[in-house]
Design a protein around this motif. Structure first.
Motif, short mmCIF file in Angstrom:
data_model
loop_
_atom_site.label_atom_id
_atom_site.label_comp_id
_atom_site.label_asym_id
_atom_site.label_seq_id
_atom_site.Cartn_x
_atom_site.Cartn_y
_atom_site.Cartn_z
N HIS A 118 36.88 33.85 34.95
CA HIS A 118 36.04 33.17 35.65
C HIS A 118 35.67 33.72 36.83
N HIS A 119 36.69 34.29 37.48
CA HIS A 119 36.46 34.93 39.02
C HIS A 119 37.66 36.17 39.17
N LEU A 120 36.74 36.95 40.04
CA LEU A 120 37.38 38.53 40.28
C LEU A 120 37.19 38.50 41.74
N GLN A 121 38.41 38.92 42.26
CA GLN A 121 38.34 39.27 43.77
C GLN A 121 39.10 40.60 43.93
N MET A 122 38.63 41.43 44.76
CA MET A 122 39.05 42.80 45.02
C MET A 122 38.99 43.26 46.45
N TRP A 123 39.82 44.34 46.57
CA TRP A 123 39.68 45.26 48.08
C TRP A 123 40.15 46.37 47.77
N PHE A 124 39.88 47.47 48.85
CA PHE A 124 40.21 48.82 48.64
C PHE A 124 41.28 49.20 49.52
N VAL A 125 42.05 50.30 49.03
CA VAL A 125 43.18 50.61 50.03
C VAL A 125 43.09 52.38 49.97
N ASN A 126 43.35 52.91 51.03
CA ASN A 126 42.96 54.41 51.22
C ASN A 126 44.50 54.75 51.76
N GLN A 127 45.24 55.80 50.86
CA GLN A 127 46.54 56.16 51.27
C GLN A 127 46.69 57.65 51.25
N ASP A 128 47.46 58.19 52.06
CA ASP A 128 48.06 59.40 51.82
C ASP A 128 49.54 59.71 51.67
N ARG A 129 50.01 61.11 51.63
CA ARG A 129 51.39 61.09 51.41
C ARG A 129 51.89 60.99 52.65
N SER A 130 51.19 61.06 53.95
CA SER A 130 52.15 61.02 55.04
C SER A 130 52.44 59.53 55.46
#
Length: 275
Positions: free
Chosen positions: A128-140
Motif C-alpha cells: 500500500h505504501h512505499l517510502q525511501m531515501w538515498f545514502v552515498n558512502q565511500d570507503r573512507s
C-alpha cells in the motif's frame, strides 16, 4: 580499448544487493528505461526535482532512477579508482528496512568507475505504501543522505482488484482460488522449496533465483521473479480481455555455475482456463 563490466566487491554494496526485496537490477549508465516497457519509473533528477512516470501498482515492479549528481560529496577514490556508491533505503508499509544499490562500479583498463544504475523493486500484491531515501558512502567512511529534508520520499501504491490467486505449494499441490476472468488479474504465489536444486551461495549469500514464465493462448512468453533468496515474492499478472487460458512454468538458475532446473508439470506446464 576493451571495456570489462566487472563489479569490484565492496561489503556495503554486497549487503545492499542481498537485502533488497524482490528486485532486478538494470544497469543503464545515465539512461532511463526505454519507452514502452510498461514499468513505472520514479525519477530523482539532478536539479533536486522528483517525478513519477507511469502508475505505481501493487504486485508490479517499480524502477528507481536516481541521478548521482543529487549527492555530489563523498567521492572517495583509492588505487583501484572510485570507491563510492549510492543506495536506496526503503520501507514497504512501514516494515523492515531494505537496501538496494542505484549505482554500480565498472572496470576499464584496471580502474573502477562508479556509474548510474537502475534498481527495480518487485512490489507484493498487498503493498500500500512505499517510502525511501538515498545514502552515498565511500570507503573512507564519508556518508551523505538525500532524505527530502528529513521527510523521506513517500508514495502511495494503487490497488487494482485481485480476482484470483494461483498457489504452488512445497508439497507439489497447486490450487486456483477466486474467479480467473478476462480483464481481471491473477496473483502467482510460488513456494521456492519446490525447486531445491542449484542452491549455491556466494560469500555466504544465495547465488540463485527462480523465475516464473507465463503466456496466454500460446502467445509470447513473459517472465517475472518469484523469490529473493529463500523468501517467496508473489506477483500479479493482468489478464488480457480476450484470453482463453494461461500457462505457467518455473526455472531456478545459479548465477555462478551452469546449473538450472525446471518445474513445469513434467513439460506440460500448469494451465488454467480463463472465463
Amino acid at each position: 580499448m576493451t571495456l570489462s563490466r566487472v563489479l569490484r566487491s565492496v561489503p556495503m554494496m554486497a549487503t545492499a544487493l542481498i537485502a533488497a526485496l524482490g528486485v532486478f537490477t538494470a544497469p543503464a549508465g545515465a539512461s532511463p528505461l526505454p519507452a514502452g516497457t510498461g514499468t513505472p519509473v520514479l525519477h530523482f533528477n539532478a536539479d533536486g526535482s522528483t517525478s513519477v512516470e507511469g502508475v505505481i501498482e501493487s504486485g508490479h515492479p517499480v524502477t528507481i532512477d536516481f541521478d548521482p549528481a543529487r549527492l555530489p560529496g563523498c567521492r572517495g577514490a583509492d588505487e583501484y579508482g572510485d570507491s563510492w556508491g549510492i543506495s536506496v533505503q526503503y520501507r514497504i508499509d512501514g516494515g523492515d528496512l531494505r537496501v538496494y544499490p542505484v549505482t554500480e562500479r565498472v572496470t576499464a583498463d584496471g580502474k573502477d568507475t562508479t556509474i548510474r544504475s537502475l534498481g527495480t523493486l518487485q512490489l507484493r500484491p498487498d503493498t500500500h505504501h512505499l517510502q525511501m531515501w538515498f545514502v552515498n558512502q565511500d570507503r573512507s567512511g564519508c556518508q551523505e543522505e538525500d532524505t527530502n529534508h528529513g521527510a523521506n520520499y513517500q508514495f502511495d501504491i494503487n490497488q487494482p482488484p485481485v480476482l484470483a490467486r494461483a498457489t504452488y505449494r512445497a508439497d507439489w499441490s497447486e490450487t486456483l482460488t477466486g474467479p480467473l476472468r478476462r480483464g481481471g488479474a491473477l496473483v502467482i504465489d510460488y513456494d521456492p522449496a519446490r525447486l531445491p536444486q542449484c542452491r549455491a551461495t556466494y560469500r555466504g549469500y544465495p547465488a540463485w533465483d527462480i523465475t516464473a514464465f507465463y503466456r496466454f493462448d500460446g502467445g509470447p512468453v513473459q517472465s517475472a521473479p518469484v523469490n529473493q533468496g529463500a523468501e517467496a515474492i508473489p506477483f500479479r499478472i493482468d489478464v488480457p480481455a480476450n484470453a482463453q487460458k494461461i500457462e505457467t512454468w518455473f526455472k531456478i538458475s545459479n548465477y555462478y555455475a551452469q546449473c538450472s532446473a525446471y518445474d513445469s508439470d513434467y513439460g506440460k506446464n500448469y494451465t488454467f482456463s480463463i472465463n
